[in-house]
Write a protein that holds these residues in place. Structure first.
Motif, PDB file in Angstrom:
ATOM      1  N   TYR A   1       0.834  -1.208   0.000  1.00 19.24           N
ATOM      2  CA  TYR A   1       0.000   0.000   0.000  1.00 19.24           C
ATOM      3  C   TYR A   1       0.866   1.254   0.000  1.00 19.24           C
ATOM      4  O   TYR A   1       2.087   1.181   0.143  1.00 19.24           O
ATOM      5  CB  TYR A   1      -0.922  -0.003   1.228  1.00 19.24           C
ATOM      6  CG  TYR A   1      -1.874  -1.162   1.243  1.00 19.24           C
ATOM      7  CD1 TYR A   1      -3.027  -1.142   0.462  1.00 19.24           C
ATOM      8  CD2 TYR A   1      -1.604  -2.291   2.015  1.00 19.24           C
ATOM      9  CE1 TYR A   1      -3.901  -2.213   0.457  1.00 19.24           C
ATOM     10  CE2 TYR A   1      -2.467  -3.375   2.019  1.00 19.24           C
ATOM     11  CZ  TYR A   1      -3.617  -3.329   1.235  1.00 19.24           C
ATOM     12  OH  TYR A   1      -4.469  -4.394   1.231  1.00 19.24           O
TER      13      TYR A   1
ATOM     14  N   SER B   1      -6.950   2.846  -0.060  1.00 19.87           N
ATOM     15  CA  SER B   1      -6.605   2.118   1.157  1.00 19.87           C
ATOM     16  C   SER B   1      -5.293   2.628   1.763  1.00 19.87           C
ATOM     17  O   SER B   1      -4.683   1.958   2.577  1.00 19.87           O
ATOM     18  CB  SER B   1      -6.499   0.634   0.829  1.00 19.87           C
ATOM     19  OG  SER B   1      -5.773   0.469  -0.371  1.00 19.87           O
ATOM     20  N   SER B   2      -4.871   3.808   1.337  1.00 20.87           N
ATOM     21  CA  SER B   2      -3.612   4.342   1.884  1.00 20.87           C
ATOM     22  C   SER B   2      -3.834   4.941   3.265  1.00 20.87           C
ATOM     23  O   SER B   2      -4.939   5.276   3.654  1.00 20.87           O
ATOM     24  CB  SER B   2      -3.047   5.433   0.984  1.00 20.87           C
ATOM     25  OG  SER B   2      -3.654   5.462  -0.244  1.00 20.87           O
TER      26      SER B   2
END
Ligand code: ADP
Length: 371
Positions: free
Chosen positions: A97, A330-331
């Motif tokens: 990520y 999704s960071s």
């Protein structure tokens, strides 16, 4: 793991509050009084009653602010790393990520100290642990320890750039001049011709930090600009490969973590900012303003996970454009807002507390009304 989860889904951590899985966390760090401030007899206007609150005390009244973590003037560099959950950001980058750590605050508030540590220590030969090491050298150490424990093969690369007046410069290859931001389907926004160096050891990454900081400084002398007015982004790319036992197919994951030392947040008095000065001030404020807007939209409770990316104003500044893929989806991001405790900087400190509060999207109740 038994570790406090700064970002995780619940757990017993007392740092973790509210809904799980929040992507943007805001920490406040109050630096100690400097010797010249103590000698001058400056008053301390900021205290930290606990590890989530700061109390601002002015003649006109006092006000309490809540953040995800608060580091007071006694906090050591290791405490900042631990309490801000930096290991979680690194672990997420190792899993493919994107993560970002920002240092925000006025010039002299401790951004560079927090991110990098004491500058003249960075060039040292060999490398041993040092109390003054900032988040970057500590992160490098954590990365290497974690990579050696994992089954995947990791490849590490790094780049270091500067945004000055909405123009991009390569801090690892300053002679390349002004670089351009491009977009394509595969990469999204990226910087054309940016130097990306391979790093095979911890020392390589520390050398990247040192080289970039040196060039940021010398470049600012040559071009007669003030380095406190530029944003710098040091990105570590963590590429992992796993070979399938069955058919030998190679699975790749592309994670990265960016360390962003933001330009000084101080606003120039409007009357003094004319011509070039006004243009620079405008660009700095534009990036910081846009960043604040983007982060606050991402962290807003009204806009949980499936926020429509279309409405987030990433494209309004170079900074947010380049960090677009590290801020959405999704960071995970951490903003460390730095302040001085001295009454001499009350106005700037209030401005930083307000900026950080806006990016947190939490209502802070005044204890005593201030005018
Ligand atoms: P900025 O990057 O925000 O302009 P610096 O990181 O350069 O500020 O900090 C200004 C000065 O204060 C430096 O001399 C730095 O070493 C010192 N300093 C900042 N924060 C701390 C801290 N938490 N403990 C000790 N010294 C600090």
């Amino acid at each position: 793991s038994q570790m406090n989860s700064f970002y995780g889904q619940g757990g017993d951590s007392n740092i973790m509050q509210g809904a799980g899985g929040e992507r943007v966390r805001v920490a406040m760090r109050v630096r100690p009084m400097m010797p010249h401030e103590l000698n001058r007899g400056d008053e301390n206007i900021i205290t930290a009653p606990d590890n989530q609150h700061v109390l601002l005390s002015l003649k006109s009244g006092s006000k309490s602010f809540r953040f995800n973590a608060v580091l007071d003037d006694k906090a050591r560099q290791a405490d900042v790393f631990q309490q801000c959950g930096v290991h979680e950001l690194i672990n997420s980058a190792l899993e493919g990520y994107s993560a970002t750590i920002f240092a925000y605050g006025q010039t002299g508030s401790g951004k560079t100290y927090t991110m990098s540590g004491v500058e003249d220590k960075l060039g040292r030969e060999g490398w041993t642990s040092d109390d003054n090491d900032g988040l970057f050298p500590r992160s490098v150490r954590h990365m290497w320890e974690s990579m050696t424990m994992k089954p995947e093969q990791f490849y590490v690369k790094a780049s270091f750039l500067e945004i000055y007046n909405e123009q991009l410069r390569d801090l690892l290859n300053p002679s390349s001049g002004i670089l351009h931001c491009r977009w394509n389907v595969k990469n999204g926004f990226f910087v054309e011709d940016l130097m990306v160096v391979e790093c095979t050891s911890q020392q390589d990454l520390i050398a990247v930090l040192h080289e970039g900081m040196k060039n940021r400084k010398s470049g600012s002398h040559e071009l007669n600009k003030d380095s406190s007015r530029s944003h710098s982004i040091l990105t570590v790319y963590l590429i992992s490969e796993t070979v399938s036992q069955e058919d030998g197919h190679i699975f790749k994951k592309y994670g990265k973590i960016s360390f962003v030392d933001l330009a000084g947040s101080e606003r120039l008095k409007e009357s003094k900012s004319q011509g070039e000065m006004a243009k620079e001030t405008g660009s700095i404020n534009k990036s910081l303003f846009t960043l604040g807007k983007v982060i606050s939209m991402l962290s807003s409770e009204k806009n949980p996970n499936n926020i429509n990316q279309k409405y987030i104003p990433y494209r309004d500044s170079k900074l947010t454009m380049l960090l677009m893929d590290s801020l959405g989806g999704s960071s995970k991001a951490l903003m460390i807002a730095c302040v001085s405790p001295s009454h001499m900087w009350a106005e700037e400190t209030i401005s930083t507390l307000n900026y950080a509060t806006r990016t947190m999207n939490i209502k802070n109740k005044p204890i005593i009304q201030m005018d």
